[in-house]
Design a protein around this motif. Structure first.
Motif: not given
Length: 731
Positions: A32-37, A342-348
């Motif tokens: 669901l995401f890419v952890l950059s830092a 939920t937060f990642l979905s809202d950001v997407s």
């Protein structure tokens, strides 16, 4: 989700919670995401967290200090940030990241409530003017939830015009715990609530990794607030009602902890139900921690308790009914994972809609978290005052009303707020005695008390196996507890079609499952061919305008529950009300002696009621008014009339030709909206009111708000004897 579409995020903070919760939970949803830092103030702390994260996210980089933070802020590929810092630093960090256009998920701050509200409103004020490239004027900071919500609504309506409005979410995993969510669905089954008990026995001792954290010891009730806020969130989520008042007695027993470390509180909900909230920060119980919510109702008891099953930690949910029936379930912890999802979905979604305002799940809103903290603050305040009755800050009256409260909340009995009090309205109601618009779908059922029914639609069967005699006379028997409904039988038919609907009154059901049997009618003894069993808890709910559940094929089973080689039945099972299309033609368990041909004579075909709407008029300000005496500053108010309903704002406390109110007036209107809104501005002169101007707005031009997006405000010309005298702003 493809990596190119997945949002790139960073974690600000590298403490215990990041290492033990955030990183492991994020590892469960890597697609669901890419952890950059990962950033921390010190290099050592940042590297220790990155070392843990690289087991799951090999490409994550380490950032630290001011330079590292600046690199994250300037990295346009990083669109979302999780802020997991010590309480007093989180709001300031969130503000800095929001100004940079990042979407922010912030852990709930445990700083004192008034400080939280002040920082909140300051943040939103400065964020809006920063994004709008304007200088921020000075504004008074909020002291209560109402004032904070008022500021939020105002600035949100302004910032809705900006091309990019970043998300600011406040995390609370207990609003996402499956045990709490599923228990909330069961709460109606126990009937009216009589009493509530919340018991928390923590284990905050030297073996706990959070014991040595310094920031929790820097203010009164640090551990109480830090731990208790989650259990208050669980309570509010479970009962769906706010705490109106409480009384607490607090004590300080364990001197290794900041005071107080024990709370015993009696509270009352807005619905009149009372309860107790008991919290011991460091219990000597043999269990690591004992946490329980228990709700006693007229028809049963619902209990949610922390436990372990098959080595998995979570919550046990038990439902014990007055008739002796009981149910129990176990739900593994997944609240942190689900809130991150939920937060990642809202950001997407926000990343895909770059030119539109962003949306967040209400469970992640500041207001919800602030209300949790307000309850605990009230307990601490009451304990300090030796058990004095205290209202949480979120419930205290303020000088100005909270903008948006009327359309966001139903008017609740017992509230001290004027806008929540019962109001007598008499809107002009049309359509009584006729079908509105001549179409059944346009009829609303809002004024009829809902009666709950369990519906079973039996359509047909196929490939039924014949018995040894060669004859086969199939029929269907539907059993729910002591109630039994039977279709007619067909002679010598292996593919019969019935199209029967059975309706069982929910109030009279005393069963936990439905049994649908296909039987062969015989002279001596009917033989069961096969059956299907449904657990009532799994039956979905359908209420108009939802359509009835579509039927589907089910393979028949024998008495042992094994699938038959042949034989299927098509049916649908759902929960509904008397508004369901199937109601008037169904066989009813409470009228079993009436034949199918007589049902139409005892059941109403249609329950007529108008479709009602709330009209919210937000009166903001006027400009350039012309009073009768040019050298006199007017004392103005606004009167709004809709049909035979009339409401007025307060008189503006400041005499001016440019008065401001920012007040909400709410009306109840019925389709087809024949009456217009008549808005009049009046000047109080002595004991009389002089007319300054009015405007007439047809309700047909008023926008319908079907979601939580703010409605933009508009200016409307005021007319006086057909001459434009000024302008009034409202929405």
């Amino acid at each position: 989700m493809a990596e190119s579409q997945a949002p790139h995020i960073a974690i600000i903070g590298a403490g215990i919670f990041v290492k033990t919760q955030y990183i492991p939970r994020l590892a469960e949803i890597p697609n669901l995401f890419v952890l950059s830092a990962i950033w921390s103030r010190s290099e050592e702390s940042a590297r220790s967290a990155v070392e843990v994260a690289q087991k799951h996210f090999p490409n994550v980089v380490c950032k630290w200090g001011d330079a590292g933070l600046e690199e994250i802020i300037k990295d346009s590929s990083i669109t979302g940030v999780a802020v997991v810092l010590a309480g007093q630093a989180m709001v300031d960090m969130s503000l800095r990241l929001l100004k940079a256009g990042k979407h922010v998920l912030q852990e709930i701050t445990c700083a004192h409530f008034c400080v939280t509200c002040k920082k909140l409103t300051t943040m939103y004020l400065h964020m809006f003017f920063y994004l709008a490239k304007l200088d921020a004027p000075e504004k008074p900071a909020a002291e209560t939830v109402e004032e904070a919500e008022k500021a939020l609504a105002h600035y949100s309506s302004l910032s809705a015009t900006l091309t990019h409005q970043p998300i600011w979410a406040v995390a609370e995993n207990y609003r996402f715990e499956p045990a709490i969510i599923e228990s909330k669905k069961l709460i109606s089954e126990i009937g009216e609530m009589i009493n509530i008990q919340v018991i928390i026995e923590g284990s905050m001792n030297s073996s706990n990794p959070y014991f040595a954290s310094s920031w929790r010891r820097q203010f009164v009730g640090g551990f109480i607030l830090d731990m208790g806020v989650h259990f208050v969130a669980g309570l509010r989520m479970l009962v769906g009602c706010e705490i109106s008042s409480l009384s607490s007695m607090n004590s300080h027993v364990d001197k290794t902890l900041p005071p107080p470390d024990n709370i015993s509180s009696i509270f009352q909900l807005e619905n009149g139900c009372s309860g107790v909230f008991v919290m011991v920060v460091n219990s000597k119980s043999p269990k690591a921690s004992n946490i329980m919510w228990r709700v006693v109702g007229l028809n049963g008891v619902l209990q949610v308790e922390r436990g372990i099953k098959d080595g998995q930690h979570g919550y046990s949910v038990s439902l014990n009914m007055a008739d002796g029936q009981s149910k129990s379930f176990f739900y593994q912890f997944s609240g942190v994972t689900d809130e991150l999802k939920t937060f990642l979905s809202d950001v997407s979604t926000a990343n895909l809609k770059k030119d539109q305002s962003s949306h967040i799940d209400p469970r992640l809103s500041f207001a919800e978290s602030a209300r949790d903290v307000a309850v605990l603050e009230a307990m601490l305040e009451s304990g300090k005052r030796q058990g004095a009755l205290v209202q949480p800050r979120s419930k205290r009256e303020t000088k100005s009303r909270a903008v948006g409260a009327v359309q966001e909340k139903k008017m609740q009995k017992g509230s001290t707020h004027e806008e929540f009090a019962l109001k007598q309205t008499a809107p002009k109601i049309v359509g009584l005695g006729m079908m509105i618009g001549g179409d059944k779908e346009t009829v609303a059922y809002g004024l009829v008390e809902q009666m709950e029914y369990l519906y079973v639609r039996v359509v047909k069967a196929k490939e039924l196996t014949k018995d040894v005699t060669g004859s086969f006379d199939p029929y269907v028997e539907v059993k729910v507890g002591n109630y039994k409904g039977i279709t007619k039988h067909f002679e010598k038919k292996t593919n019969p079609e019935w199209n029967y609907v059975f309706a069982f009154s929910q109030d009279r059901l005393q069963a936990s499952y439905i049994e649908v049997c296909v039987k062969d009618k015989d002279v001596v003894l009917d033989e069961m061919i096969g059956r299907i069993v449904f657990d009532l808890i799994d039956v979905p709910r359908r209420v108009p305008p939802d359509s009835s559940l579509a039927p589907q094929w089910y393979r028949l089973e024998d008495k042992r529950g094994e699938k038959l080689k042949k034989g299927e039945i098509m049916l649908a099972v759902w929960r509904g009300t008397q508004a369901d299309d199937a109601f008037c033609d169904a066989w009813h368990s409470d009228a079993a002696a009436v034949g199918s041909e007589g049902i139409s004579r005892i059941r109403g075909k249609v329950y007529l009621s108008p479709r009602l709407w709330y009209i919210r008029v937000n009166v903001i300000e006027c400009q350039d008014l012309l009073p009768s005496e040019k050298n006199r500053q007017p004392e103005c108010c606004v009167k709004v009339v809709c049909g035979n309903q009339a409401l007025k704002t307060n008189i503006c406390p400041i005499r001016s030709v440019n008065p401001m109110w920012n007040e909400d007036l709410v009306f109840v209107v019925a389709e087809p909206f024949e009456e217009p809104l008549v808005i009049t501005v009046e000047d109080k002169v002595g004991s009389n009111f002089e007319f300054l101007g009015k405007c007439v707005l047809p309700l047909s031009i008023v926008p319908r708000r079907l979601d939580n997006k703010p409605v933009p405000s508009k200016w409307h010309n005021l007319e006086k004897h057909t001459v434009v005298e000024g302008e009034k702003k409202g929405d």
